[in-house]
Design an enzyme around this catalytic site. Structure first.
Site, PDB file in Angstrom:
ATOM      1  N   PRO A  29       0.813  -1.209   0.000  1.00  0.00           N
ATOM      2  CA  PRO A  29       0.000   0.000   0.000  1.00  0.00           C
ATOM      3  C   PRO A  29       0.857   1.274   0.000  1.00  0.00           C
ATOM      4  CG  PRO A  29      -0.534  -1.450   1.864  1.00  0.00           C
ATOM      5  CD  PRO A  29       0.704  -1.964   1.229  1.00  0.00           C
ATOM      6  N   GLU A  30       0.824   1.973  -1.087  1.00  0.00           N
ATOM      7  CA  GLU A  30       1.362   3.329  -1.115  1.00  0.00           C
ATOM      8  C   GLU A  30       0.156   4.252  -1.257  1.00  0.00           C
ATOM      9  OE1 GLU A  30       4.859   4.040  -3.494  1.00  0.00           O
ATOM     10  OE2 GLU A  30       5.543   1.975  -3.284  1.00  0.00           O
TER      11      GLU A  30
END
Length: 272
Positions: free
Chosen positions: A2-3
């Site tokens: 997750p960015e």
DNA sequence: ACATCTACCTGGAGGC
DNA sequence: TGCCTCCAGGTAGATG
């Protein structure tokens, strides 16, 4: 991993299922995440209504009538909407149970994520106090990139990944944005010319925007299914493509290590 | 003030 | 098949 785009896609996916719902319980099966999940979280948040869902960097802020639940997905975390009676898997650590009969379920195999609480009298958690600029706001532009990079001797890639300066850009999108801007990742940040700063700011925004768009269209089973939401498979230009041909010029993509992180770049397309 | 390093955690890959 | 080692990632906090 997750960015910013994955977190933003998660926020948008959750929004219609959580807005104006009341929290009836919070079930914590594994409190040992990056920081301990507050033992009294169910007491603090129970009975309150979700009035907003915001994102700051990679943090999700569940705004309640009085207080905020803060969730970070770490590197393996995901949130889904499920029937609250659905059997929990081994890595399903926290459920926020809603009055709809559904729950927001956090799964995080590597437990780098976090679930924290900020009371009504502290609108911002200390963790959020020292975060840098949001790259998708109008304030983030070439001039801003120029100002941020002046006098800095560390690499431009390290600067992009430092959340005290710019939030949301992790290893994948730092590599990708530098490729699209034609900038060599080891270049000292302070040496970037003003035009290249403008090019880089545009590349960061564009890379993140496109990833969010891709996420919105491919993250179809956000609700209900028991599988992982499956962070969208992106077509990367350099990330994880060591020795493969550059999609633009055909040169083999190179791999090196910067600050204990893998850096991928094209020696032809990215110059110092 | 800035730069660099370490710790946290576990699934998956590769070597033997 | 099974055991071992290494690696991935975000980021606070320690250290230089």
């Amino acid at each position: 991993m997750p960015e910013l785009p994955e977190v933003e896609t998660t926020r948008r996916g959750l929004l219609p299922h959580t807005q104006h719902r009341a929290i009836v319980d919070i079930v914590v099966r594994q409190p040992r995440l990056r920081w301990p999940v507050p033992a009294n979280l169910a007491v603090l948040a129970g009975g309150q209504t979700l009035v907003g869902l915001e994102r700051r960097g990679k943090y999700l802020l569940f705004r309640l009538t009085r207080g905020t639940i803060i969730i970070h997905l770490g590197m393996s975390g995901s949130l889904r909407i499920l029937d609250s009676a659905a059997p929990a898997g081994i890595h399903d650590h926290v459920d926020i149970v809603l009055d709809s009969g559904q729950c927001i379920r956090l799964r995080d195999p590597r437990r780098f994520g976090a679930v924290l609480w900020a009371g009504p009298d502290e609108p911002d958690h200390p963790l959020l106090a020292s975060l840098g600029i949001e790259p998708l706001t109008p304030e983030f532009d070439g001039d801003c990139m120029y100002r941020l990079s002046r006098e800095r001797k560390n690499s431009i890639k390290a600067l992009l990944m430092d959340s005290h300066h710019i939030v949301g850009v992790g290893n994948i999108y730092a590599n990708e944005a530098l490729f699209h801007a034609g900038i060599h990742p080891t270049l000292a940040a302070g040496k970037l010319s003003r035009p290249r700063c403008h090019r880089l700011a545009l590349a960061i925004r564009d890379t993140l925007d496109k990833a969010i768009a891709a996420g919105g269209s491919s993250l179809r089973d956000f609700v209900g299914s028991d599988g992982m939401p499956g962070y969208f498979q992106q077509q990367y230009f350099v990330y994880a493509r060591a020795d493969l041909a550059c999609r633009v010029c055909g040169q083999p993509i190179r791999l090196l290590r910067q600050n204990q992180r893998a850096t991928f770049y094209c020696p032809q397309c990215q110059k110092k």
